[in-house]
Scaffold this active site. Sequence first.
Site, PDB file in Angstrom:
ATOM      1  N   HIS A 115      88.812  -8.319 -92.033  1.00 64.67           N
ATOM      2  CA  HIS A 115      87.544  -8.035 -92.257  1.00 64.67           C
ATOM      3  C   HIS A 115      87.051  -7.490 -93.205  1.00 64.67           C
ATOM      4  CE1 HIS A 115      83.591  -8.530 -90.577  1.00 64.67           C
ATOM      5  NE2 HIS A 115      83.208  -7.018 -91.058  1.00 64.67           N
ATOM      6  N   HIS A 141      75.916  -9.189 -78.655  1.00 61.55           N
ATOM      7  CA  HIS A 141      76.912  -9.815 -78.275  1.00 61.55           C
ATOM      8  C   HIS A 141      77.750  -9.667 -76.913  1.00 61.55           C
ATOM      9  CE1 HIS A 141      75.784 -10.027 -82.323  1.00 61.55           C
ATOM     10  NE2 HIS A 141      76.053  -8.687 -82.595  1.00 61.55           N
ATOM     11  N   ARG A 181      60.380  -5.646 -84.263  1.00 63.89           N
ATOM     12  CA  ARG A 181      61.452  -6.072 -84.348  1.00 63.89           C
ATOM     13  C   ARG A 181      62.259  -5.012 -84.732  1.00 63.89           C
ATOM     14  NH1 ARG A 181      65.709  -7.306 -85.587  1.00 63.89           N
ATOM     15  NH2 ARG A 181      66.979  -8.635 -87.229  1.00 63.89           N
ATOM     16  N   CYS A 186      58.309 -10.869 -89.988  1.00 68.31           N
ATOM     17  CA  CYS A 186      60.133 -10.553 -91.004  1.00 68.31           C
ATOM     18  C   CYS A 186      60.185 -11.382 -91.503  1.00 68.31           C
ATOM     19  CB  CYS A 186      60.203 -11.079 -88.766  1.00 68.31           C
ATOM     20  SG  CYS A 186      62.140 -10.907 -89.398  1.00 68.31           S
ATOM     21  N   TYR A 190      69.257 -11.219 -94.668  1.00 69.11           N
ATOM     22  CA  TYR A 190      67.627 -11.041 -95.983  1.00 69.11           C
ATOM     23  C   TYR A 190      67.862 -11.886 -97.531  1.00 69.11           C
ATOM     24  CZ  TYR A 190      66.645  -8.747 -91.621  1.00 69.11           C
ATOM     25  OH  TYR A 190      66.659  -7.859 -90.365  1.00 69.11           O
TER      26      TYR A 190
END
Length: 574
Positions: free
Chosen positions: A130, A154, A229, A276, A414
Amino acid sequence: MLLLRSCNSLTRFGPLSTQRLQVAPALASCAVRLHSSFSQDQKSYQHATNSPSWKHALAGVLAGTGAVLGYALHHQKAERTDVSVPTLEKSSPLPVISQDEVTKHRSLEDGVWVTYKGGVYDITEFVAMHPGGDKILLAAGGALEPFWALYAVHNQDHVLEILSEYKVGVLSGEDLKKQQAVKSSDPYSSDPERHPVLRINSLKPFNAEPPPEILSDSYITPSAFFFKRNHLPVPQVDPASYQLHVEGLPGGVLTLSLKDLKTRFPKHTITATLQCAGNRRSEMNEVKQVKGLNWGIAAISNAKWSGARLRDVLLAAGYGPDVAQWAHHVQFEGLDKDVTGTTYGASIPLNKAISEDGDVLLAYEMNGEDIPPDHGFPVRVVVPGVVGARNVKWLGKIIVSAEESSSHWQQNDYKGFSPGTDWDSVDFKSAPAIQELPIQSAITTPADGAVIDGSDRTLTVKGYAWSGGGREVVRVDVSLDGGKTWQVAQLGSGDKGQAPEPSPPPGRAWAWKLWEVTAPLPPEAQELEIICKAVDNSYNMQPDTIPPIWNLRGVLSNAWHRVKVKVREDEGRE
């Protein structure tokens, strides 16, 4: 080199004779194909191949970002291999491992082990492969619980199920009691209360949007209903001891208190819409699944913001024409942190920050009151016309720099990509970070699937429209028959009895337009497809469909908004 490194790591483990539970079929690639043979004579355990889905799910758990989790879950299209993997008897007892032994496994050379609810898990291969492995190593040799508490989004059954396949032992009873005695506190326990009308996308961190019909009821969105957010827990900040540090300028570090911001600089007020990047992502999900929170059409809101101009603060800190020769960006760091101490960060171009017409604020008020905790108390950056992700909350540091922010949210999230780019081919460095957003509009009422009264043969449709970069919305077209015919909506404030807001100076249209149209129903219509589309003063228009703008992160979703409603039959009509 990375694959070779992970291949080498397959054979480096401690002296314990441990056994894995039965694993999923191996997938081709060097890192997941190699395995050492197991034999009682060698007193070593099988280091079997593991499931890419687990490796990448854990990436999201530890790194704590939807983008990383999404990258991982999709980055597993490897070819199947015929290499057989020995299975282990389910009745075979797993060894008891002490916390001291777990602690020894904190590197790729020694192996990377973690504990979770009394189990011991080996994640060496995952760390080796990773890109964010160095950060994940901070969890090595210890418990996953603090990470899981922080990134609770998660903590799902399928992740736990996959994790179980990589259990190499159980923690000793004595060490387990010690862990249970020291319970990690919930980092979200001090989060503020939220209005129950909000539609929640995730609890920890908290992300929610109001019902769409609320948005068109008021030009200024009440703070309680303004979409929330958050990427991390809401920090508790003492306004009396708050400090903002401005760095990177010739005058050295400028440190400002909240009182300094309020007394040393003129107070400036703007009305600005924040949106957002993932607003309307749910519509992209209907075309093809993307990774990210499943926002509807209400991840957008409008408020009055007051504070010191960023331009004034930078000038006080020593900004001058010479700085513009080398500096190109202004970075922001929040006071919200993950378990590794990493703060949320973003940046904007220097010319936006320093422009007299840029209206970038270090805001300490929202709608005439102190900014609420969910929206950045005591100070947040408000960058009008720019994606919400750059409007950093709980601002702690400003850095004038030649480079943009190195934050994950600036570099690896983003950003927009071609519909043909998937998680196997995406290169985040190849795309610019989102700043100004495209033209946008949506229907807030009637709702999709509603049944409307057709007795008077007219229908009133309401919604919002906004464009990024200070471009003013000049027209909204609405169709009640799927786009065959169009009506021009009336643009206004949405507040009954109040005159429409005056047009802003060119290039400084920071706030949305609320719109409304009352139009005749198509003859004999029993079901309607209502569509809206907006146009700004640069004649930018929304695309008609989602597929051409679909992208793997589900951002920049701004196609024509469509809702379908049924017309209730009027029994008295002949």
